[in-house]
Design an enzyme around this catalytic site. Structure first.
Site, PDB file in Angstrom:
ATOM      1  N   ASP A 151      -6.490  -0.843  -0.990  1.00 14.74           N
ATOM      2  CA  ASP A 151      -5.302  -1.030  -0.152  1.00 14.74           C
ATOM      3  C   ASP A 151      -5.330  -2.443   0.416  1.00 14.74           C
ATOM      4  O   ASP A 151      -6.374  -2.924   0.873  1.00 14.74           O
ATOM      5  CB  ASP A 151      -5.269   0.006   0.972  1.00 14.74           C
ATOM      6  CG  ASP A 151      -3.898   0.100   1.622  1.00 14.74           C
ATOM      7  OD1 ASP A 151      -3.244   1.150   1.467  1.00 14.74           O
ATOM      8  OD2 ASP A 151      -3.473  -0.876   2.269  1.00 14.74           O
ATOM      9  N   ILE A 152      -4.169  -3.092   0.420  1.00 13.85           N
ATOM     10  CA  ILE A 152      -4.079  -4.484   0.871  1.00 13.85           C
ATOM     11  C   ILE A 152      -4.272  -4.588   2.389  1.00 13.85           C
ATOM     12  O   ILE A 152      -4.589  -5.656   2.899  1.00 13.85           O
ATOM     13  CB  ILE A 152      -2.716  -5.072   0.412  1.00 13.85           C
ATOM     14  CG1 ILE A 152      -2.783  -6.571   0.229  1.00 13.85           C
ATOM     15  CG2 ILE A 152      -1.578  -4.659   1.343  1.00 13.85           C
ATOM     16  CD1 ILE A 152      -1.597  -7.147  -0.538  1.00 13.85           C
TER      17      ILE A 152
ATOM     18  N   ASN B 211       1.163  10.404   1.843  1.00 12.76           N
ATOM     19  CA  ASN B 211       2.359  10.304   2.669  1.00 12.76           C
ATOM     20  C   ASN B 211       3.570  10.597   1.780  1.00 12.76           C
ATOM     21  O   ASN B 211       3.699  10.010   0.692  1.00 12.76           O
ATOM     22  CB  ASN B 211       2.465   8.909   3.284  1.00 12.76           C
ATOM     23  CG  ASN B 211       1.297   8.610   4.210  1.00 12.76           C
ATOM     24  OD1 ASN B 211       0.700   9.530   4.768  1.00 12.76           O
ATOM     25  ND2 ASN B 211       0.968   7.347   4.365  1.00 12.76           N
TER      26      ASN B 211
ATOM     27  N   GLN C  57       6.111   7.646   4.348  1.00 10.50           N
ATOM     28  CA  GLN C  57       5.894   7.025   3.040  1.00 10.50           C
ATOM     29  C   GLN C  57       6.663   5.712   2.978  1.00 10.50           C
ATOM     30  O   GLN C  57       7.867   5.681   3.260  1.00 10.50           O
ATOM     31  CB  GLN C  57       6.369   7.960   1.924  1.00 10.50           C
ATOM     32  CG  GLN C  57       6.087   7.409   0.539  1.00 10.50           C
ATOM     33  CD  GLN C  57       6.564   8.338  -0.577  1.00 10.50           C
ATOM     34  OE1 GLN C  57       7.176   9.383  -0.320  1.00 10.50           O
ATOM     35  NE2 GLN C  57       6.297   7.951  -1.809  1.00 10.50           N
TER      36      GLN C  57
ATOM     37  N   HIS D 181       1.150   8.114  -4.340  1.00  7.35           N
ATOM     38  CA  HIS D 181      -0.208   7.566  -4.278  1.00  7.35           C
ATOM     39  C   HIS D 181      -1.038   8.375  -3.305  1.00  7.35           C
ATOM     40  O   HIS D 181      -0.529   8.931  -2.338  1.00  7.35           O
ATOM     41  CB  HIS D 181      -0.192   6.087  -3.877  1.00  7.35           C
ATOM     42  CG  HIS D 181       0.583   5.803  -2.622  1.00  7.35           C
ATOM     43  ND1 HIS D 181       1.953   5.695  -2.605  1.00  7.35           N
ATOM     44  CD2 HIS D 181       0.179   5.610  -1.341  1.00  7.35           C
ATOM     45  CE1 HIS D 181       2.358   5.444  -1.376  1.00  7.35           C
ATOM     46  NE2 HIS D 181       1.299   5.407  -0.576  1.00  7.35           N
TER      47      HIS D 181
ATOM     48  N   HIS E  93      -4.124   8.038  -0.699  1.00  2.52           N
ATOM     49  CA  HIS E  93      -5.046   7.174   0.042  1.00  2.52           C
ATOM     50  C   HIS E  93      -6.408   7.851   0.045  1.00  2.52           C
ATOM     51  O   HIS E  93      -6.512   9.043   0.364  1.00  2.52           O
ATOM     52  CB  HIS E  93      -4.612   7.038   1.504  1.00  2.52           C
ATOM     53  CG  HIS E  93      -3.334   6.292   1.720  1.00  2.52           C
ATOM     54  ND1 HIS E  93      -3.310   4.988   2.164  1.00  2.52           N
ATOM     55  CD2 HIS E  93      -2.038   6.661   1.565  1.00  2.52           C
ATOM     56  CE1 HIS E  93      -2.047   4.593   2.285  1.00  2.52           C
ATOM     57  NE2 HIS E  93      -1.257   5.586   1.930  1.00  2.52           N
TER      58      HIS E  93
END
Ligand code: AMP
Ligand code: ZN
Length: 120
Positions: free
Chosen positions: A34-35, A94, A101, A107, A109
């Site tokens: 994750d960024i 989410n 979301q 996706h 997490h």
């Protein structure tokens, strides 16, 4: 539904058009950091196929979603989560506006590592 949505950032990541820090890749699944991580371990797992959210999951997606569930603990350990039961991790999907979301390509997490975490 087409395999990719040309306007979807995670489809672009899945196709290598936008770079990511990869954790894992096979024909159907990509995992990348994750960024904006909020725990020592925080990566995302996506099906390469564009599924907008978990709300669009259908029986034809059961195999890839099941594979993601079985893969998640292995990648969590690889990325530094301590083993169950002392360690562990959290999976979060989410879904929709109430689910907060932001990116509409389904996706998972995978969040873990020693606490404290910034959230969760
Ligand atoms: P959400 O849709 O609420 O589950 O949040 C989307 C997540 O994707 C957030 O945690 C973002 O930090 C992450 N994200 C957005 N763009 C990128 C990117 N280009 N590379 C990696 N993670 C991203
Ligand atoms: Zn997509």
């Amino acid at each position: 539904m087409s395999a990719h949505d040309p306007n979807c950032i995670f489809c672009k990541i899945a196709q290598g058009k936008i770079p990511s820090r990869k954790v894992y890749e096979d024909e159907d699944i990509l995992a990348f950091h994750d960024i904006n991580p909020w725990a020592p371990v925080h990566f995302l797992m996506i099906p390469k196929l564009h599924i907008a959210s978990l709300a669009q999951a259908e029986p034809e997606h059961e195999a890839v979603l099941g594979r993601m569930m079985v893969l998640a603990p292995k990648l969590a350990l690889q990325e530094g989560c301590r083993p169950y039961p002392e360690g562990g991790f959290r999976l979060q999907i989410n879904t929709g506006a109430d689910g907060r979301q932001e990116v509409h390509h389904m996706h998972v997490h995978v969040i873990g590592g020693p606490r404290p975490w910034a959230k969760g």
